[in-house]
Design an enzyme around this catalytic site. Structure first.
Site, PDB file in Angstrom:
ATOM      1  N   PRO A   2      39.725  40.363  44.450  1.00 23.12           N
ATOM      2  CA  PRO A   2      40.376  41.668  44.514  1.00 23.12           C
ATOM      3  C   PRO A   2      41.791  41.585  45.085  1.00 23.12           C
ATOM      4  CG  PRO A   2      38.203  41.707  45.544  1.00 23.12           C
ATOM      5  CD  PRO A   2      38.562  40.290  45.330  1.00 23.12           C
ATOM      6  N   GLU A   3      42.768  41.832  44.236  1.00 17.94           N
ATOM      7  CA  GLU A   3      44.145  41.975  44.681  1.00 17.94           C
ATOM      8  C   GLU A   3      44.542  43.418  44.375  1.00 17.94           C
ATOM      9  OE1 GLU A   3      46.597  38.835  43.069  1.00 17.94           O
ATOM     10  OE2 GLU A   3      44.954  37.401  43.117  1.00 17.94           O
ATOM     11  N   HIS A  98      22.921  40.439  48.852  1.00 17.48           N
ATOM     12  CA  HIS A  98      24.127  40.475  49.693  1.00 17.48           C
ATOM     13  C   HIS A  98      24.686  41.878  49.895  1.00 17.48           C
ATOM     14  CE1 HIS A  98      23.939  36.173  49.233  1.00 17.48           C
ATOM     15  NE2 HIS A  98      24.071  36.287  47.923  1.00 17.48           N
ATOM     16  N   ARG A 117      30.007  36.313  50.306  1.00 17.25           N
ATOM     17  CA  ARG A 117      30.600  35.392  51.285  1.00 17.25           C
ATOM     18  C   ARG A 117      31.035  36.070  52.563  1.00 17.25           C
ATOM     19  NH1 ARG A 117      33.778  31.558  46.951  1.00 17.25           N
ATOM     20  NH2 ARG A 117      31.924  31.212  45.715  1.00 17.25           N
TER      21      ARG A 117
END
Length: 300
Positions: A2-3, A98, A117
């Site tokens: 994600p940018e 997650h 993560r």
DNA sequence: CTTACGGCCTGGGTGC
DNA sequence: TGCACCCAGGCCGTAA
């Protein structure tokens, strides 16, 4: 990852249905990416979502006390890191692996944070905390004028790629879009910012606008596990010119795209279209034995 | 002050 | 089939 375009896509999606909704409850899984989990659990329930905004790669939720009792204002700040997702779904939807945060909304849905993560970050802050956390950020790349952009680069002795990635200069660019912009502007990532002439700066400013706007229009790049707020993939990865295209032909000149490390980051560029700067002072021969490993084939 | 660099977080893909 | 390990990206601390 994600940018800016990915976060903008998520924000626009959330903005369609979240403003005005109340958060009834918060449920937490793993919390090591949350600044103060207890504060989140204590203060978020009962709050109304006033607005959903983006600052660089950060999402900001403006929360108001529904009762309108105190004038205290809170901001929920979220950074998606590399693998974070914010997705709305029916309360009864099964928990994806997650899933670490559940915001239960007053319309029967959940807003869930999923992050394998946990490189992301989440914090509930006051206006002061907001300033503290986001105050160092530079300007929005889509809002900066060409003259302001030139002024930002003037005199800077760092590699242009490093500068594009520096969130205190421009906020929101990451590795994908830095490489893409430099290809469009025909600028080698190792060039020193201070050495770019007027026309190069103009091309780069134009490239930034073009690439980010087109990426937003395509709803971002679904490299890795990026999904928008509905769980859908973006499509801009199909438009990448250099990112992860090493050993493939340049779309402009058919030269093979190269991959190397610039400013400590994995970097992709066309050695023909983006000519290398005059070999800079011989970088300390630290491991000239650059392992030129066999071509690695990569799936999207 | 500015810039460079190593390390850290975690788990999926890759190579053996 | 199984398993060890490399590496991704952003950020921070420290060094030069």
């Amino acid at each position: 990852m994600p940018e800016l375009p990915e976060v903008e896509t998520v924000v626009r999606g959330l903005r369609e249905t979240l403003p005005g909704r109340r958060i009834l409850a918060v449920r937490l899984g793993k919390t090591d990416f949350i600044d103060d989990p207890a504060a989140l659990e204590q203060h978020v329930p009962g709050k109304r979502i006033e607005a959903v905004r983006r600052m660089g790669k950060f999402l900001v939720f403006d929360l108001h006390s529904a009762a309108g009792s105190s004038s205290e204002q809170h901001h929920l700040i979220v950074h998606l890191g590399m693998t974070g997702q914010l997705i709305t779904m029916p309360r009864e939807a099964p928990a994806a692996a997650h899933t670490h945060v559940y915001f239960e909304l007053d319309d029967g849905r959940d807003l869930r944070y999923i992050d394998p993560r946990r490189f992301g970050r989440m914090a509930l802050v006051s206006p002061e905390g907001h300033r503290e956390m986001l105050g160092h950020l530079g300007v929005e790349p889509l809002e900066i004028s060409e003259d302001e952009f030139r002024a930002k680069l003037a005199g800077r002795r760092s590699r242009i790629k490093a500068l594009l990635l520096d969130q205190s200069v421009l906020r929101g660019m990451g590795n994908i879009y830095s490489d893409e912009c430099l290809w469009w502007a025909r600028i080698h990532p190792s060039r020193l910012a201070a050495n770019l002439d007027r026309d190069a700066v103009r091309r780069l400013h134009k490239a930034v606008r073009k690439v980010l706007n087109e990426a937003i229009a395509k709803r971002g790049s679904s490299i890795s596990n990026y999904r928008d707020s509905n769980g859908d993939m973006g499509e801009f990865q199909a438009r990448h010119r250099v990112y992860q295209r090493q050993d493939k032909k340049c779309f402009r000149c058919a030269t093979l795209i190269r991959h190397s490390i610039v400013a400590g980051r994995s970097t992709h560029f066309c050695p023909q279209c983006q000519p290398a700067p005059r070999s800079r002072r011989p970088t300390r021969k630290s491991g000239t034995t650059r392992k030129n490993k066999s071509a690695r084939h990569r799936r999207t």
